[in-house]
Design a protein around this motif. Sequence first.
Motif, PDB file in Angstrom:
ATOM      1  N   TYR A  21       0.846  -1.187   0.000  1.00 38.26           N
ATOM      2  CA  TYR A  21       0.000   0.000   0.000  1.00 38.26           C
ATOM      3  C   TYR A  21       0.888   1.246   0.000  1.00 38.26           C
ATOM      4  O   TYR A  21       2.105   1.160   0.142  1.00 38.26           O
ATOM      5  CB  TYR A  21      -0.897   0.030   1.243  1.00 38.26           C
ATOM      6  N   LYS A  22       0.265   2.406  -0.091  1.00 36.99           N
ATOM      7  CA  LYS A  22       1.016   3.660  -0.073  1.00 36.99           C
ATOM      8  C   LYS A  22       1.840   3.760   1.212  1.00 36.99           C
ATOM      9  O   LYS A  22       1.378   3.391   2.286  1.00 36.99           O
ATOM     10  CB  LYS A  22       0.060   4.851  -0.165  1.00 36.99           C
ATOM     11  N   CYS A  23       3.061   4.264   1.069  1.00 35.87           N
ATOM     12  CA  CYS A  23       3.928   4.487   2.217  1.00 35.87           C
ATOM     13  C   CYS A  23       3.238   5.435   3.200  1.00 35.87           C
ATOM     14  O   CYS A  23       2.663   6.454   2.802  1.00 35.87           O
ATOM     15  CB  CYS A  23       5.255   5.086   1.750  1.00 35.87           C
ATOM     16  N   ALA A  24       3.289   5.094   4.486  1.00 33.07           N
ATOM     17  CA  ALA A  24       2.609   5.902   5.504  1.00 33.07           C
ATOM     18  C   ALA A  24       3.135   7.328   5.544  1.00 33.07           C
ATOM     19  O   ALA A  24       2.404   8.255   5.883  1.00 33.07           O
ATOM     20  CB  ALA A  24       2.770   5.249   6.873  1.00 33.07           C
ATOM     21  N   TYR A  25       4.402   7.502   5.198  1.00 32.47           N
ATOM     22  CA  TYR A  25       4.981   8.845   5.166  1.00 32.47           C
ATOM     23  C   TYR A  25       4.978   9.390   3.736  1.00 32.47           C
ATOM     24  O   TYR A  25       4.289  10.349   3.431  1.00 32.47           O
ATOM     25  CB  TYR A  25       6.387   8.830   5.753  1.00 32.47           C
ATOM     26  N   GLY A  26       5.726   8.780   2.876  1.00 29.67           N
ATOM     27  CA  GLY A  26       5.647   9.071   1.443  1.00 29.67           C
ATOM     28  C   GLY A  26       6.090  10.449   0.993  1.00 29.67           C
ATOM     29  O   GLY A  26       5.692  10.911  -0.068  1.00 29.67           O
ATOM     30  N   LYS A  27       6.927  11.154   1.802  1.00 29.02           N
ATOM     31  CA  LYS A  27       7.329  12.509   1.436  1.00 29.02           C
ATOM     32  C   LYS A  27       8.838  12.676   1.260  1.00 29.02           C
ATOM     33  O   LYS A  27       9.321  13.796   1.106  1.00 29.02           O
ATOM     34  CB  LYS A  27       6.829  13.499   2.498  1.00 29.02           C
ATOM     35  N   CYS A  28       9.583  11.580   1.307  1.00 24.25           N
ATOM     36  CA  CYS A  28      11.038  11.680   1.163  1.00 24.25           C
ATOM     37  C   CYS A  28      11.392  12.244  -0.207  1.00 24.25           C
ATOM     38  O   CYS A  28      10.883  11.781  -1.234  1.00 24.25           O
ATOM     39  CB  CYS A  28      11.684  10.312   1.346  1.00 24.25           C
ATOM     40  N   ALA A  29      12.255  13.246  -0.222  1.00 25.93           N
ATOM     41  CA  ALA A  29      12.566  13.965  -1.459  1.00 25.93           C
ATOM     42  C   ALA A  29      13.329  13.123  -2.466  1.00 25.93           C
ATOM     43  O   ALA A  29      13.350  13.449  -3.656  1.00 25.93           O
ATOM     44  CB  ALA A  29      13.374  15.225  -1.127  1.00 25.93           C
ATOM     45  N   PHE A  30      13.948  12.039  -2.011  1.00 20.10           N
ATOM     46  CA  PHE A  30      14.815  11.232  -2.879  1.00 20.10           C
ATOM     47  C   PHE A  30      14.143   9.965  -3.386  1.00 20.10           C
ATOM     48  O   PHE A  30      14.726   9.230  -4.186  1.00 20.10           O
ATOM     49  CB  PHE A  30      16.070  10.820  -2.106  1.00 20.10           C
ATOM     50  N   SER A  67       8.002  -0.866  -1.039  1.00 22.13           N
ATOM     51  CA  SER A  67       8.173   0.586  -1.140  1.00 22.13           C
ATOM     52  C   SER A  67       7.536   1.269   0.062  1.00 22.13           C
ATOM     53  O   SER A  67       6.572   2.032  -0.065  1.00 22.13           O
ATOM     54  CB  SER A  67       7.557   1.087  -2.448  1.00 22.13           C
ATOM     55  N   GLY A  68       8.080   0.967   1.211  1.00 22.90           N
ATOM     56  CA  GLY A  68       7.551   1.496   2.457  1.00 22.90           C
ATOM     57  C   GLY A  68       7.981   0.599   3.594  1.00 22.90           C
ATOM     58  O   GLY A  68       9.156   0.303   3.751  1.00 22.90           O
ATOM     59  N   SER A  69       7.015   0.134   4.386  1.00 25.57           N
ATOM     60  CA  SER A  69       7.302  -0.689   5.561  1.00 25.57           C
ATOM     61  C   SER A  69       6.517  -1.987   5.513  1.00 25.57           C
ATOM     62  O   SER A  69       5.522  -2.104   4.786  1.00 25.57           O
ATOM     63  CB  SER A  69       6.926   0.069   6.844  1.00 25.57           C
ATOM     64  N   VAL A  70       6.916  -2.937   6.328  1.00 22.41           N
ATOM     65  CA  VAL A  70       6.218  -4.217   6.404  1.00 22.41           C
ATOM     66  C   VAL A  70       4.748  -4.016   6.771  1.00 22.41           C
ATOM     67  O   VAL A  70       3.888  -4.795   6.355  1.00 22.41           O
ATOM     68  CB  VAL A  70       6.917  -5.147   7.429  1.00 22.41           C
ATOM     69  N   PHE A  71       4.456  -2.965   7.515  1.00 23.92           N
ATOM     70  CA  PHE A  71       3.081  -2.704   7.926  1.00 23.92           C
ATOM     71  C   PHE A  71       2.190  -2.286   6.752  1.00 23.92           C
ATOM     72  O   PHE A  71       0.972  -2.195   6.898  1.00 23.92           O
ATOM     73  CB  PHE A  71       3.058  -1.634   9.021  1.00 23.92           C
ATOM     74  N   GLU A  72       2.782  -2.019   5.621  1.00 22.94           N
ATOM     75  CA  GLU A  72       2.009  -1.637   4.436  1.00 22.94           C
ATOM     76  C   GLU A  72       1.815  -2.793   3.464  1.00 22.94           C
ATOM     77  O   GLU A  72       1.364  -2.588   2.333  1.00 22.94           O
ATOM     78  CB  GLU A  72       2.676  -0.439   3.760  1.00 22.94           C
ATOM     79  N   LEU A  73       2.127  -3.993   3.909  1.00 27.94           N
ATOM     80  CA  LEU A  73       1.802  -5.187   3.132  1.00 27.94           C
ATOM     81  C   LEU A  73       0.433  -5.691   3.565  1.00 27.94           C
ATOM     82  O   LEU A  73       0.046  -5.573   4.735  1.00 27.94           O
ATOM     83  CB  LEU A  73       2.846  -6.279   3.359  1.00 27.94           C
ATOM     84  N   SER A  74      -0.316  -6.266   2.653  1.00 27.91           N
ATOM     85  CA  SER A  74      -1.663  -6.755   2.975  1.00 27.91           C
ATOM     86  C   SER A  74      -1.594  -7.944   3.932  1.00 27.91           C
ATOM     87  O   SER A  74      -0.569  -8.639   4.034  1.00 27.91           O
ATOM     88  CB  SER A  74      -2.388  -7.173   1.696  1.00 27.91           C
ATOM     89  N   LYS A  75      -2.683  -8.194   4.635  1.00 29.61           N
ATOM     90  CA  LYS A  75      -2.749  -9.324   5.561  1.00 29.61           C
ATOM     91  C   LYS A  75      -2.520 -10.639   4.835  1.00 29.61           C
ATOM     92  O   LYS A  75      -1.852 -11.536   5.358  1.00 29.61           O
ATOM     93  CB  LYS A  75      -4.109  -9.330   6.273  1.00 29.61           C
TER      94      LYS A  75
END
Length: 234
Positions: A21-30, A67-75
Amino acid sequence: MNRYSIITEKNPREIVLLKGYKCAYGKCAFCNYILDNTDDEKEMEKVNFEVLKNIKGNFGVLEVINSGSVFELSKATLKKIKNICDDKNIKVIYFEAYFGYLKRLDEIREYFKNQEIRFIIGIETFNNYYRTQVLKKNFMLNDTVLKQLKEQYQTALLMICTHGQTKKQILSDIEQAKKHFKEVVISIFIDNGTEIKRDEKLVKWFLKDIFPVLNKEKNIEILVDNKDFGVYVQ
């Protein structure tokens, strides 16, 4: 595009790049990896289940990145990983987890109770100003926070050789990462269409003066190219 690979040097393991899913933060400039994220759970699981079929369990160690964290993977994706790891006798799993999930890491440890979970965090740099104001990665480090991270995370990710960094900063980052984390992964930045740009002078210096010695250290992995682990979507 390649979402499965085998790493045979230093820390042998299988590695998969999954869709989340979308990264919980998603604002890193790089970061342009967030372009791989999706809100379509069916698409996510179609991709992920196909990738996970490749896992053989040869080393007993698996690294799972998205593209984010493990918490953004589906169940369903997490359940598939768990079942495969139990079936293939995989004893160690590396997962990425953003700073904001620090207090939730035990949820993953509990879910994967048959494995040792080693968390990876993208520090990028220990320079608070450069991380927050230039890279736009919005968390601050101090002694108290570093103590927490040292207790909870196995691996720190550093990003080097970008415009605005200095040799002194890079060397300091490496030393601090070695001090606070058991393992360090250093990535030489590759231009990727974001506002952050690669500094070729720093790259030349690092590869000539630092890389030959640093690369001999067993707990440090250096990505000269962002495809060096064998997984990529671009």
